[in-house]
Scaffold this motif. Structure first.
Motif, PDB file in Angstrom:
ATOM      1  N   LEU A 184       0.835  -1.297   0.162  1.00 53.69           N
ATOM      2  CA  LEU A 184      -0.099  -0.007   0.052  1.00 53.69           C
ATOM      3  C   LEU A 184       0.949   1.409   0.031  1.00 53.69           C
ATOM      4  CD1 LEU A 184      -2.812  -1.009   2.496  1.00 53.69           C
ATOM      5  CD2 LEU A 184      -3.083  -0.818  -0.092  1.00 53.69           C
ATOM      6  N   GLY A 185       1.875   1.117   0.694  1.00 55.71           N
ATOM      7  CA  GLY A 185       2.817   2.494   0.790  1.00 55.71           C
ATOM      8  C   GLY A 185       3.726   2.612   1.828  1.00 55.71           C
ATOM      9  N   TRP A 186       4.656   3.570   1.938  1.00 55.34           N
ATOM     10  CA  TRP A 186       5.748   3.509   2.892  1.00 55.34           C
ATOM     11  C   TRP A 186       4.870   3.883   4.057  1.00 55.34           C
ATOM     12  CZ3 TRP A 186       9.514   0.762   1.841  1.00 55.34           C
ATOM     13  CH2 TRP A 186      10.063   0.822   0.556  1.00 55.34           C
ATOM     14  N   GLY A 187       3.809   5.001   4.233  1.00 59.73           N
ATOM     15  CA  GLY A 187       3.187   5.371   5.282  1.00 59.73           C
ATOM     16  C   GLY A 187       2.412   4.395   6.117  1.00 59.73           C
ATOM     17  N   GLU A 188       1.842   3.725   5.239  1.00 58.67           N
ATOM     18  CA  GLU A 188       0.974   2.405   5.893  1.00 58.67           C
ATOM     19  C   GLU A 188       1.978   1.564   6.590  1.00 58.67           C
ATOM     20  OE1 GLU A 188      -1.518   3.786   2.282  1.00 58.67           O
ATOM     21  OE2 GLU A 188       0.449   3.716   3.099  1.00 58.67           O
ATOM     22  N   LEU A 189       2.995   1.309   5.993  1.00 57.68           N
ATOM     23  CA  LEU A 189       4.058   0.301   6.586  1.00 57.68           C
ATOM     24  C   LEU A 189       4.642   0.954   8.118  1.00 57.68           C
ATOM     25  CD1 LEU A 189       5.843  -2.207   6.406  1.00 57.68           C
ATOM     26  CD2 LEU A 189       7.588  -0.847   5.098  1.00 57.68           C
ATOM     27  N   ALA A 190       4.987   2.140   7.944  1.00 56.75           N
ATOM     28  CA  ALA A 190       5.469   2.677   9.112  1.00 56.75           C
ATOM     29  C   ALA A 190       4.653   2.906  10.197  1.00 56.75           C
ATOM     30  CB  ALA A 190       5.917   4.118   8.785  1.00 56.75           C
ATOM     31  N   VAL A 191       3.234   3.257  10.154  1.00 57.02           N
ATOM     32  CA  VAL A 191       2.301   3.402  10.920  1.00 57.02           C
ATOM     33  C   VAL A 191       1.982   2.056  11.606  1.00 57.02           C
ATOM     34  CG1 VAL A 191       0.011   4.225  11.375  1.00 57.02           C
ATOM     35  CG2 VAL A 191       1.563   5.541  10.248  1.00 57.02           C
ATOM     36  N   GLY A 192       1.847   1.026  10.605  1.00 60.48           N
ATOM     37  CA  GLY A 192       1.229  -0.092  11.025  1.00 60.48           C
ATOM     38  C   GLY A 192       2.119  -1.147  11.845  1.00 60.48           C
ATOM     39  N   ALA A 193       3.576  -0.729  11.509  1.00 60.91           N
ATOM     40  CA  ALA A 193       4.699  -1.337  12.376  1.00 60.91           C
ATOM     41  C   ALA A 193       4.605  -0.617  13.764  1.00 60.91           C
ATOM     42  CB  ALA A 193       5.977  -1.420  11.953  1.00 60.91           C
ATOM     43  N   PHE A 194       4.583   0.634  13.942  1.00 62.98           N
ATOM     44  CA  PHE A 194       4.621   1.310  15.275  1.00 62.98           C
ATOM     45  C   PHE A 194       3.486   1.105  16.022  1.00 62.98           C
ATOM     46  CE2 PHE A 194       3.704   5.371  17.333  1.00 62.98           C
ATOM     47  CZ  PHE A 194       4.576   5.207  18.307  1.00 62.98           C
ATOM     48  N   ALA A 195       2.216   0.959  15.077  1.00 64.32           N
ATOM     49  CA  ALA A 195       0.991   1.007  15.905  1.00 64.32           C
ATOM     50  C   ALA A 195       0.923  -0.023  16.914  1.00 64.32           C
ATOM     51  CB  ALA A 195      -0.351   1.118  15.016  1.00 64.32           C
ATOM     52  N   ALA A 196       1.426  -1.286  16.359  1.00 65.08           N
ATOM     53  CA  ALA A 196       1.280  -2.463  16.979  1.00 65.08           C
ATOM     54  C   ALA A 196       2.011  -2.536  18.428  1.00 65.08           C
ATOM     55  CB  ALA A 196       2.242  -3.727  16.287  1.00 65.08           C
ATOM     56  N   PHE A 197       3.044  -1.862  18.598  1.00 63.34           N
ATOM     57  CA  PHE A 197       3.820  -1.630  19.794  1.00 63.34           C
ATOM     58  C   PHE A 197       3.163  -0.679  20.545  1.00 63.34           C
ATOM     59  CE2 PHE A 197       7.201  -3.196  16.969  1.00 63.34           C
ATOM     60  CZ  PHE A 197       7.599  -4.262  17.599  1.00 63.34           C
ATOM     61  N   LEU A 198       2.645   0.323  20.040  1.00 55.82           N
ATOM     62  CA  LEU A 198       1.895   1.497  20.954  1.00 55.82           C
ATOM     63  C   LEU A 198       0.554   0.785  21.444  1.00 55.82           C
ATOM     64  CD1 LEU A 198       1.634   4.186  21.672  1.00 55.82           C
ATOM     65  CD2 LEU A 198       0.232   4.619  19.690  1.00 55.82           C
ATOM     66  N   LEU A 199      -0.101   0.018  20.899  1.00 52.45           N
ATOM     67  CA  LEU A 199      -1.454  -0.378  21.298  1.00 52.45           C
ATOM     68  C   LEU A 199      -1.286  -1.492  22.387  1.00 52.45           C
ATOM     69  CD1 LEU A 199      -3.364  -0.308  17.995  1.00 52.45           C
ATOM     70  CD2 LEU A 199      -3.538   1.343  19.804  1.00 52.45           C
ATOM     71  N   GLY A 200      -0.312  -2.493  21.739  1.00 52.43           N
ATOM     72  CA  GLY A 200       0.095  -3.583  22.687  1.00 52.43           C
ATOM     73  C   GLY A 200       0.652  -3.010  24.025  1.00 52.43           C
ATOM     74  N   GLY A 201       1.748  -2.030  23.998  1.00 52.75           N
ATOM     75  CA  GLY A 201       2.019  -1.371  25.146  1.00 52.75           C
ATOM     76  C   GLY A 201       1.171  -0.869  25.960  1.00 52.75           C
ATOM     77  N   ILE A 202       0.111  -0.017  25.581  1.00 54.03           N
ATOM     78  CA  ILE A 202      -1.076   0.652  26.349  1.00 54.03           C
ATOM     79  C   ILE A 202      -1.850  -0.473  26.996  1.00 54.03           C
ATOM     80  CG2 ILE A 202      -3.233   1.750  25.961  1.00 54.03           C
ATOM     81  CD1 ILE A 202      -1.879   3.436  23.697  1.00 54.03           C
ATOM     82  N   TYR A 203      -2.183  -1.834  26.419  1.00 52.16           N
ATOM     83  CA  TYR A 203      -2.962  -2.724  26.954  1.00 52.16           C
ATOM     84  C   TYR A 203      -2.108  -3.418  28.054  1.00 52.16           C
ATOM     85  CZ  TYR A 203      -5.151  -7.378  27.074  1.00 52.16           C
ATOM     86  OH  TYR A 203      -5.889  -8.487  27.565  1.00 52.16           O
ATOM     87  N   ALA A 204      -0.780  -3.741  27.873  1.00 51.44           N
ATOM     88  CA  ALA A 204       0.119  -4.366  28.957  1.00 51.44           C
ATOM     89  C   ALA A 204       0.089  -3.291  30.085  1.00 51.44           C
ATOM     90  CB  ALA A 204       1.345  -4.481  28.254  1.00 51.44           C
ATOM     91  N   VAL A 205       0.313  -2.052  30.025  1.00 49.63           N
ATOM     92  CA  VAL A 205       0.323  -1.211  31.088  1.00 49.63           C
ATOM     93  C   VAL A 205      -0.993  -1.166  31.798  1.00 49.63           C
ATOM     94  CG1 VAL A 205       0.534   1.445  31.926  1.00 49.63           C
ATOM     95  CG2 VAL A 205       2.431   0.247  30.171  1.00 49.63           C
ATOM     96  N   GLY A 206      -1.938  -1.138  30.944  1.00 51.24           N
ATOM     97  CA  GLY A 206      -3.327  -1.045  31.575  1.00 51.24           C
ATOM     98  C   GLY A 206      -3.651  -2.683  32.553  1.00 51.24           C
ATOM     99  N   LEU A 207      -3.141  -3.516  32.003  1.00 54.89           N
ATOM    100  CA  LEU A 207      -3.148  -4.845  32.878  1.00 54.89           C
ATOM    101  C   LEU A 207      -2.276  -4.785  34.099  1.00 54.89           C
ATOM    102  CD1 LEU A 207      -2.985  -7.763  30.003  1.00 54.89           C
ATOM    103  CD2 LEU A 207      -5.067  -6.939  31.370  1.00 54.89           C
TER     104      LEU A 207
END
Length: 278
Positions: free
Chosen positions: A212-235
């Motif tokens: 799809l594009g470089w932007g989609e690649l960068a955001v998709g890769a970063f979002a995994a760690f951001l959202l996973g990190g937020i979930y882990a901190v919440g737990l």
């Protein structure tokens, strides 16, 4: 959807929703049987308590569960609400992804668009199955992940060949290699927190995001760690996990990838605008 006639686009959206219901029903079988190494095609589905085979009239996605009030027709054992939720969720996801893919067509031709759409609908199905399996048993089965390389490369590569978009093919290859390598390094540095199943899944997601594009690649890769990190901190904050708890990361990789697919270009352009790069 500028390159598609309006009537054809609406028909495609409706068809994808109906198809999604059927695929969602099949995914329920996949999620249950694949982790315990059972065939997904035989024997026919049956009630886990009384063993009665499920009749065709009781196997209509969502509707049958509602008509039976969530119970087996024979023994009245309760049937988990997850079954209709997976079916309905798959249908809605198919419609949303169809809208996203048709809205992003380049005008290169309907044949190329259909191949791309088919590839991303396949990714939807794999995302739902893999996320649920990883939540249930903390594994990402090779039998689902590895064929995704072949299917994704075949469909997206064929689309690029038809449209002559060799840049997209190159980005897909780079995305696949880059995410695979990044996760492989993480698995070596932090073996307790990153399994090799995550590494293999990363390559698949990089392939689709890179197409799809470089932007989609960068955001998709970063979002995994951001959202996973937020979930882990919440737990941790809620006392429902400790620093040594095993939390499946596959679902967050998949959610992050879909954030990149739907919002990656917009978020990436906004980020570059803040930096004054565009």
């Amino acid at each position: 959807m500028a390159s598609w006639p309006a009537g054809l686009a609406l028909l495609t959206l409706a068809t994808s929703g109906v198809f999604g219901l059927a695929i969602g029903s099949f995914l329920n079988v996949v999620v249950y049987r694949v982790p315990i190494h059972l065939s997904v095609v035989s024997p026919p589905s049956a009630c886990p308590r009384c063993g009665t085979h499920i009749a065709p009239r009781d196997n209509i996605p969502v509707l049958s569960w509602l008509l039976l009030a969530g119970k087996c027709r024979t023994c009245r054992t309760s049937i988990s609400a997850r079954y209709p939720l997976v079916e309905a969720g798959t249908a809605l996801s198919f419609v949303a992804v169809t809208w996203r893919m048709l809205s992003g067509t380049s005008g290169a031709g309907i044949a190329s668009d259909v191949l791309v759409l088919t590839g991303f609908l396949y990714l939807v199905a794999m995302s739902i199955a893999l996320a649920l399996i990883d939540i249930d048993v903390h594994r990402l089965p090779n039998s689902l992940v590895l064929p995704s390389y072949v299917v994704g490369a075949g469909l997206l590569g064929s689309a690029a060949a038809l449209s002559g978009d060799w840049v997209a093919m190159l980005r897909a290859g780079v995305g696949m290699a880059a995410l695979w390598l990044a996760y492989f390094i993480l698995s070596l540095v932090y073996p307790g927190g990153m399994g090799f199943g995550d590494v293999k899944l990363a390559g698949v997601l990089g392939l689709f995001l890179g197409h799809l594009g470089w932007g989609e690649l960068a955001v998709g890769a970063f979002a995994a760690f951001l959202l996973g990190g937020i979930y882990a901190v919440g737990l941790l904050a809620a006392g429902r996990a400790t620093r040594t708890s095993g939390i499946p990361f596959g679902p967050w990789m998949l959610v992050g990838a879909w954030v990149g697919i739907f919002f990656g270009a917009w978020l990436w352009n906004g980020y570059l605008a803040v930096l004054g790069a565009i």
